[in-house]
Design a protein around this motif. Structure first.
Motif, PDB file in Angstrom:
ATOM      1  N   VAL A 195       0.825  -1.262   0.089  1.00 54.08           N
ATOM      2  CA  VAL A 195       0.072   0.126  -0.015  1.00 54.08           C
ATOM      3  C   VAL A 195       0.949   1.260  -0.180  1.00 54.08           C
ATOM      4  O   VAL A 195       1.742   1.431   1.018  1.00 54.08           O
ATOM      5  CB  VAL A 195      -0.919  -0.181   1.112  1.00 54.08           C
ATOM      6  N   VAL A 196       0.699   2.093  -0.941  1.00 57.12           N
ATOM      7  CA  VAL A 196       1.288   3.333  -0.981  1.00 57.12           C
ATOM      8  C   VAL A 196       0.671   4.448  -0.651  1.00 57.12           C
ATOM      9  O   VAL A 196      -0.487   4.368  -1.159  1.00 57.12           O
ATOM     10  CB  VAL A 196       1.847   3.730  -2.759  1.00 57.12           C
ATOM     11  N   LEU A 197       0.939   5.244   0.414  1.00 54.17           N
ATOM     12  CA  LEU A 197       0.185   6.435   0.930  1.00 54.17           C
ATOM     13  C   LEU A 197       0.771   7.625   0.572  1.00 54.17           C
ATOM     14  O   LEU A 197       2.085   7.910   0.677  1.00 54.17           O
ATOM     15  CB  LEU A 197       0.208   6.442   2.336  1.00 54.17           C
ATOM     16  N   ALA A 198       0.062   8.597  -0.040  1.00 60.65           N
ATOM     17  CA  ALA A 198       0.518  10.031  -0.253  1.00 60.65           C
ATOM     18  C   ALA A 198      -0.468  10.755   0.610  1.00 60.65           C
ATOM     19  O   ALA A 198      -1.806  10.602   0.465  1.00 60.65           O
ATOM     20  CB  ALA A 198       0.611  10.326  -1.748  1.00 60.65           C
ATOM     21  N   GLU A 199      -0.106  12.118   0.795  1.00 63.21           N
ATOM     22  CA  GLU A 199      -1.054  12.971   1.519  1.00 63.21           C
ATOM     23  C   GLU A 199      -0.825  14.387   1.020  1.00 63.21           C
ATOM     24  O   GLU A 199       0.339  14.917   0.685  1.00 63.21           O
ATOM     25  CB  GLU A 199      -0.316  12.900   2.853  1.00 63.21           C
ATOM     26  N   LYS A 200      -1.884  15.293   0.971  1.00 61.39           N
ATOM     27  CA  LYS A 200      -1.911  16.748   0.498  1.00 61.39           C
ATOM     28  C   LYS A 200      -1.416  17.268   1.816  1.00 61.39           C
ATOM     29  O   LYS A 200      -2.134  17.489   2.887  1.00 61.39           O
ATOM     30  CB  LYS A 200      -3.361  17.098  -0.100  1.00 61.39           C
ATOM     31  N   LYS A 201      -0.302  18.201   1.631  1.00 62.93           N
ATOM     32  CA  LYS A 201       0.248  19.086   2.691  1.00 62.93           C
ATOM     33  C   LYS A 201       0.406  20.525   2.156  1.00 62.93           C
ATOM     34  O   LYS A 201       0.999  20.587   1.069  1.00 62.93           O
ATOM     35  CB  LYS A 201       1.537  18.584   3.373  1.00 62.93           C
ATOM     36  N   TYR A 202      -0.058  21.300   2.845  1.00 67.40           N
ATOM     37  CA  TYR A 202       0.353  22.882   2.405  1.00 67.40           C
ATOM     38  C   TYR A 202      -0.087  24.113   3.209  1.00 67.40           C
ATOM     39  O   TYR A 202      -0.336  23.736   4.562  1.00 67.40           O
ATOM     40  CB  TYR A 202      -0.793  23.240   1.116  1.00 67.40           C
ATOM     41  N   GLU A 203       0.473  25.001   3.074  1.00 68.38           N
ATOM     42  CA  GLU A 203       0.211  26.198   4.252  1.00 68.38           C
ATOM     43  C   GLU A 203      -0.742  27.371   3.377  1.00 68.38           C
ATOM     44  O   GLU A 203      -0.775  27.308   2.139  1.00 68.38           O
ATOM     45  CB  GLU A 203       1.834  27.056   4.324  1.00 68.38           C
ATOM     46  N   ALA A 231       3.550  27.535  14.716  1.00 71.44           N
ATOM     47  CA  ALA A 231       4.739  26.978  15.254  1.00 71.44           C
ATOM     48  C   ALA A 231       4.813  25.666  15.340  1.00 71.44           C
ATOM     49  O   ALA A 231       6.076  25.163  15.429  1.00 71.44           O
ATOM     50  CB  ALA A 231       4.488  27.072  16.971  1.00 71.44           C
ATOM     51  N   GLU A 232       4.175  24.682  14.698  1.00 75.57           N
ATOM     52  CA  GLU A 232       4.442  23.372  14.644  1.00 75.57           C
ATOM     53  C   GLU A 232       4.420  22.734  13.201  1.00 75.57           C
ATOM     54  O   GLU A 232       4.586  21.504  13.173  1.00 75.57           O
ATOM     55  CB  GLU A 232       3.773  22.429  15.532  1.00 75.57           C
ATOM     56  N   GLY A 233       4.161  23.478  12.312  1.00 70.32           N
ATOM     57  CA  GLY A 233       4.165  23.187  10.773  1.00 70.32           C
ATOM     58  C   GLY A 233       3.201  21.867  10.728  1.00 70.32           C
ATOM     59  O   GLY A 233       2.037  22.093  10.898  1.00 70.32           O
ATOM     60  N   PHE A 234       3.792  21.008  10.148  1.00 66.54           N
ATOM     61  CA  PHE A 234       2.810  19.785   9.865  1.00 66.54           C
ATOM     62  C   PHE A 234       3.240  18.623  11.156  1.00 66.54           C
ATOM     63  O   PHE A 234       2.533  17.598  10.801  1.00 66.54           O
ATOM     64  CB  PHE A 234       3.334  19.152   8.511  1.00 66.54           C
ATOM     65  N   SER A 235       3.992  18.732  12.178  1.00 63.90           N
ATOM     66  CA  SER A 235       4.421  17.907  12.927  1.00 63.90           C
ATOM     67  C   SER A 235       3.119  17.320  13.903  1.00 63.90           C
ATOM     68  O   SER A 235       3.204  16.099  14.302  1.00 63.90           O
ATOM     69  CB  SER A 235       5.352  18.293  13.865  1.00 63.90           C
ATOM     70  N   SER A 236       2.201  17.955  13.916  1.00 64.50           N
ATOM     71  CA  SER A 236       0.991  17.624  14.888  1.00 64.50           C
ATOM     72  C   SER A 236      -0.200  17.233  14.092  1.00 64.50           C
ATOM     73  O   SER A 236      -1.083  16.698  14.866  1.00 64.50           O
ATOM     74  CB  SER A 236       0.499  18.833  15.749  1.00 64.50           C
ATOM     75  N   ILE A 237      -0.108  16.955  12.715  1.00 64.32           N
ATOM     76  CA  ILE A 237      -1.181  16.588  12.168  1.00 64.32           C
ATOM     77  C   ILE A 237      -0.748  15.470  10.982  1.00 64.32           C
ATOM     78  O   ILE A 237       0.517  15.419  10.946  1.00 64.32           O
ATOM     79  CB  ILE A 237      -1.828  17.750  11.186  1.00 64.32           C
TER      80      ILE A 237
END
Length: 482
Positions: free
Chosen positions: A340-348, A387-393
């Motif tokens: 299973v390959v997983l990709a995620e949408k991430k943006y600011e 303050a945490e970028g993507f680290s908490s999500i």
């Protein structure tokens, strides 16, 4: 079987109604927990993403930031009883760059910056918590790139490395491989003078101490893996082009991810895009098998067509006109070698001080013969403080039999909670999200929610939460699900 018929007929998982049993929290047990939010210069790349490590059949160990000058490694049993807590000092300019465990010990690697760079390691006995004396593993100048740290899948081998550059151009990597007692096994140099000016590289170490240097080169069109063994000077190389010119369009590797298995099989996935304009072109998957004679299997590509974009918009209720900000996040393998390959949408939303967002997960299933069998889109909407970028999500995922369990921290119908979904690897069907019953408060520094979430087994999840905004107290939770 019905699912086999559906797949053979070419029906995607997103068109199949969910048929998986709902997950309902059966029991939650909690204990007090202390943790101090960490400050990091890089808000987007966590060096220690998983701070809870299960110990097979006997609880787990945690790496917790306790104060400005101290971390602690703590051992708990399966009922949240703390068996021991051992301090690991950190001075100004020091950060934890590595955390792993074997069946008998945990290892912590500390990076020191300042006038020079150093890597130092401690080992801790899992039975007693006794900590070894610090062992210096590497010295480097302050001008060099930050050194790298990696563990084998079972944690019994450690590799540390330095980048040797000429100007801004990477020319070589020097590495040292250690066993779990931090005894040196091998010094090694990997030379890249043949790679030209534009390539990316990562180093992995196997359970047997073999090293696998992965490269995206040839102007970002080719995936290459070099294997180095400790008992032989032979270097085995496997390479495949995934980019090129197709229909007059120049296609490059935009994003890639590699995953080394305990048997020294290495899986690679690459998202390719068009050089002109950056439109997403396809997903390509390669299996590099170093477990025997060594061969390579190239899966048929998955094209990002207008029809696929329509599926994404249907799943998340969006109206975007092109795929963008989607990055590879994981490669998961079942015991039956289904991938299973997983990709995620991430943006600011805007600049550096804007909140981070992660949206839908893109899931792609492959059978044991590397043939694509299904794809699915898991809709979600998560927001993190700037303050945490993507680290908490994002998410946590684990494989159990034919299921992938996926846990997210989300606010759904005004309820902030940890939510569990189950993905059936045979069919690609994803269950509806079910809350685990933790009333997770929305903090300004909530990365602990994701950092400490882990599975003890298929029905037992542990994690840290703050029940409500009226108290600063954190709770360590054990959730048993049906």
């Amino acid at each position: 079987m019905r699912f086999s018929f559906l797949l053979a007929a070419g029906i995607t998982a997103s068109t199949v109604l969910t048929a998986l049993p709902p997950a309902v929290a059966q029991r939650v047990k909690s204990a007090a927990f202390s943790y101090l939010p960490e400050q990091t210069e890089d808000r987007y790349n966590q060096r220690i993403a998983s701070k809870t490590l299960p110990v097979a059949g006997s609880g787990f160990v945690i790496l917790a930031h306790k104060s400005a000058t101290e971390y602690a490694v703590e051992r708990y049993d399966a009922d949240l009883k703390r068996l021991w807590s051992t301090a690991v000092p950190v001075a100004a300019g020091e950060t934890v760059d590595g955390f792993s465990r074997t069946n008998s010990q945990a290892t912590v690697v500390i990076h020191q910056s300042g006038a020079a760079q150093q890597l130092t390691a401690y080992t801790l006995d899992l039975a007693s918590g006794q900590k070894s004396a610090p062992k210096k593993l590497l010295d480097a100048s302050a001008r060099e790139r930050r050194p790298g740290v990696g563990f084998s899948p079972d944690g019994t081998k450690l590799i540390i490395w330095r980048y040797l550059t000429q100007g801004t151009q990477l020319k070589a990597i020097t590495a040292t491989i250690y066993d779990e007692k931090l005894l040196k096994l091998k010094d090694r140099t990997y030379d890249f003078h043949d790679q030209g000016a534009f390539f990316s590289t990562t180093v992995h170490v196997g359970n047997d101490g073999s090293q696998f240097v992965t490269l995206v080169g040839d102007e970002m069109k080719k995936l290459t893996v070099r294997r180095y063994r400790n008992d032989s000077p032979e270097v085995k190389v496997m390479s495949v082009s995934v980019g090129g010119t197709f229909g007059g369009k120049v296609v490059n590797v935009f994003d890639s991810r590699f995953r080394l298995q305990p048997d020294n099989t290495l899986y690679a996935a690459a998202i390719c895009n068009e050089r002109e304009g950056g439109a997403y072109y396809s997903l390509k998957v390669v299996k590099f098998d170093f477990s025997g004679e060594g061969d390579m299997k190239f899966a048929p590509e998955f094209r990002f067509t207008p029809e696929y974009l329509a599926e994404v918009n249907k799943a998340n209720g969006g109206q975007v006109k092109r795929l963008e900000d989607v990055y590879l996040t994981d490669l998961l393998l079942t015991d039956e070698k289904q991938l299973v390959v997983l990709a995620e949408k991430k943006y600011e939303e805007g600049g550096d001080d804007s909140p981070g967002h992660t949206r839908e997960l893109h899931l792609f299933g492959y059978n044991e013969f590397q043939s694509p069998t299904w794809h699915s889109i898991l809709a979600k909407d998560q927001v993190a403080p700037a303050a945490e970028g993507f680290s908490s999500i994002g998410y946590r995922a684990a494989v159990f039999g034919q299921d992938v369990q996926i846990v997210t921290w989300e606010k759904i119908k005004n309820k902030s909670d940890l939510y569990l979904r189950r993905l059936n690897v045979q069919s690609g069907v994803v269950s509806e999200p079910k809350g685990l019953g933790l009333n997770v408060a929305a903090d300004q520094n909530p990365s602990y929610v994701k950092d400490f979430t882990a599975w003890l087994d298929a029905k037992t999840i542990v994690g840290v939460s703050r029940p409500n905004k009226k108290t600063a107290a954190l709770m360590l939770n054990k959730i048993v699900v049906k």
